[in-house]
Design an enzyme around this catalytic site. Structure first.
Site, short mmCIF file in Angstrom:
data_model
loop_
_atom_site.label_atom_id
_atom_site.label_comp_id
_atom_site.label_asym_id
_atom_site.label_seq_id
_atom_site.Cartn_x
_atom_site.Cartn_y
_atom_site.Cartn_z
CB SER A 206 23.56 -7.76 32.03
OG SER A 206 22.32 -7.14 32.27
CE LYS A 209 21.33 -6.04 28.39
NZ LYS A 209 21.19 -6.50 29.77
CB SER A 384 23.90 -3.15 30.46
OG SER A 384 23.44 -4.43 30.84
#
Length: 546
Positions: A206, A209, A384
């Protein structure tokens, strides 16, 4: 040495006073939401507040000579880049509230006072206590002082040798798996201070991102909004609900978050139809802004809805607003059915909805828009949020005139970062969320993204720093760092099976704002790997390695 003219901050003071006044009613709501976390984290934070405040003070006050720009948009906060680490040293963070005139969020300041004083904080002048009860706590001194103070000297950045001595043993922890890479960069100068395998591309999970956020903000601008429209075809009297790719469109009652409301859109549309003498229409929906498969390569998964240009509440079938949840299989149809029900409440009858495409002759009857992209990016990073991430990847593709699917989104992100001059050797993007294990990023790229977000030449990228979760308090770091560096580290987490990553900012004991990235692979115990990464970031915060 005397600190040179700072690169990181812009003075947004002309705007903050009016914004602070607007947000005051939200502070009480924020207090209720944050209070459980404060009680748990207070013990962990208090020992480090004095140490970190002393370290932060030199770096903050040197910003005095920053000149005021002619115009500053709402997202150009005073505390922009350095505030990502500095404001959090002794101002316990919350997700609510704008920056106030002292450069820290009003809600954060109030939480800090509540932790340090026995009487609590007096919001709006009424503590709600009995006459014999404790008096509201006095205001705490600002950690980030207002601009205009005299310049001071600060210590030099940490040396690579000293950082290697501190970080090397921690990164060698077996819990971090067979492979790991790391980089530490001084945000002020952009100079890399430490690296091990920093140019080796690994699965980022993640932390992808961060790249998605930088690309979207660069391509679209921080004030960009995603708009959902109701359009009437003039000849057929067909009403088309046109999706603009807003994953935060909500069908729920207003909760004060500022999200675009399907209920409001229906009310305004019904009023416009009645003005035209229409009380019955053929209802359709248009989700053609995006292309390709809606299903992520990982398949159907509670972490992500089908990626559609039209959805409400991220297609969640329960009452949650974040985290994994069961999702509707056809978000566009479900959202249009909810829209039809709201129209019926206002006396408009509709047919069962079906797919269509609005023509260029269609008349826009009503529209609702998301909060600015800056707010979407902050929500994406803090929680997230995979749905927002995939939407922003596709929006970046649309802006670049690429095909708005998974492949086009990945290509658009790569191209946008290349235009920013970022180190892309080895980088490969297959989605916007990092759920695809084929994604590859380097520690060099992740730290370069964070440094770019602090570059005064790119103020539109500030939300990348302000949206990072706060250790021990917000988002995916809420339950981490409760035994050290809580409120000091701000970082994006990444977790897949066998993969644990962490990238963000921290202020060391000498007051230097540092960007860091740690990537690991082949881990076998996620909890142990997370704990090892947290200890490494905490050691960086404790380092007086100049």
């Amino acid at each position: 040495m005397v600190v040179p003219e700072p690169r990181l901050w812009r003075d947004a003071r002309p705007h903050v006073t009016r914004v602070a006044n607007a947000v005051r009613p939200r502070l009480a709501r924020a207090a209720d939401a944050v209070r459980p976390g404060l009680t748990r984290a207070a013990g962990a934070v208090r020992p480090s507040l004095a140490r970190t405040a002393a370290a932060v003070k030199p770096q903050v006050t040197r910003l005095a000579r920053v000149s005021r720009p002619k115009t500053v948009k709402t997202w150009q906060y005073t505390a922009g880049a350095a505030g990502a680490g500095l404001a959090l040293a002794a101002t316990v963070a919350t997700a609510a509230g704008p920056w106030d005139s002292s450069g820290q969020r009003t809600a954060e300041r109030d939480r800090a006072v509540a932790l340090r004083q026995p009487g609590g904080t007096d919001h709006d002048g009424d503590s709600g206590t009995a006459a014999a009860g404790p008096r509201p706590a006095p205001s705490a001194p600002s950690v980030l002082v207002g601009l205009g103070g005299a310049g001071v000297t600060v210590k030099s950045a940490p040396t690579g040798k000293a950082l290697a001595t501190v970080l090397g043993p921690l990164l060698g922890n077996p819990a971090l798996g067979a492979r790991h890479t790391a980089a530490v960069v001084d945000v002020t100068s952009g100079r890399r201070l430490y690296g091990t395998g920093a140019g080796t591309a690994l699965t980022p999970a993640s932390t992808t991102k961060i790249a998605t956020a930088v690309a979207a903000l660069s391509a679209l601008g921080a004030d960009h909004r995603l708009t959902t429209r109701a359009a009437l075809e003039p000849d057929t009297k067909e009403l088309v609900l046109v999706g603009g790719g807003d994953p935060t469109l909500t069908a729920r009652p207003d909760t004060g978050g500022g999200w675009a409301s399907l209920r409001t859109l229906a009310s305004d549309t019904a009023a416009a139809l009645k003005k035209r003498g229409l009380t019955k229409v053929t209802l359709s929906y248009d989700k053609t802004l995006y292309a390709g498969s809606e299903i992520h390569p990982i398949g159907v998964n509670d972490n992500l809805a089908p990626v559609s240009a039209l959805m409400a509440d991220e297609a969640r079938t329960d009452a949650t607003t974040k985290g994994p949840a069961p999702r509707a299989t056809d978000p566009a149809t479900d959202a249009t059915r909810e829209f039809a029900a709201f129209l019926a409440d206002h006396g408009i009858k509709t047919t069962a909805p079906g797919p269509s495409k609005a023509t260029g002759r269609a008349e826009i009857l009503a529209e609702v828009s998301s909060p600015p992209l800056s707010a979407l990016v902050e929500r994406m990073l803090t929680n997230s949020d995979n749905d927002i991430a995939e939407a922003l990847a596709r929006q970046t593709a649309v802006a670049a005139k690429q095909r708005a699917d998974f492949e086009g989104g990945g290509k658009a992100i790569h191209d946008r970062l290349r235009k920013l001059g970022l180190p892309l050797a080895g980088a490969d993007f297959h989605d916007g969320s990092g759920l695809d294990r084929a994604d590859r990023l380097t520690a060099n790229l992740l730290t370069a993204l964070l440094v770019k977000a602090g570059d005064p030449a790119h103020p539109e990228l500030r939300p990348v720093l302000t949206g990072l979760p706060v250790a021990g308090f917000t988002g995916t770091l809420t339950s981490r760092y409760t035994d050290g560096a809580a409120g000091v580290v701000r970082a994006k987490t990444g977790t897949l099976t066998g993969v644990n990553t962490l990238a963000g900012t921290v202020v060391d004991q000498d007051g230097r704002l540092l960007a860091f990235a740690f990537l690991t692979s082949n881990t076998t115990d996620p909890a142990a790997a997370q704990s090892a990464l947290d200890r490494t970031a905490s050691a960086l915060a404790d380092c007086g390695c100049g």
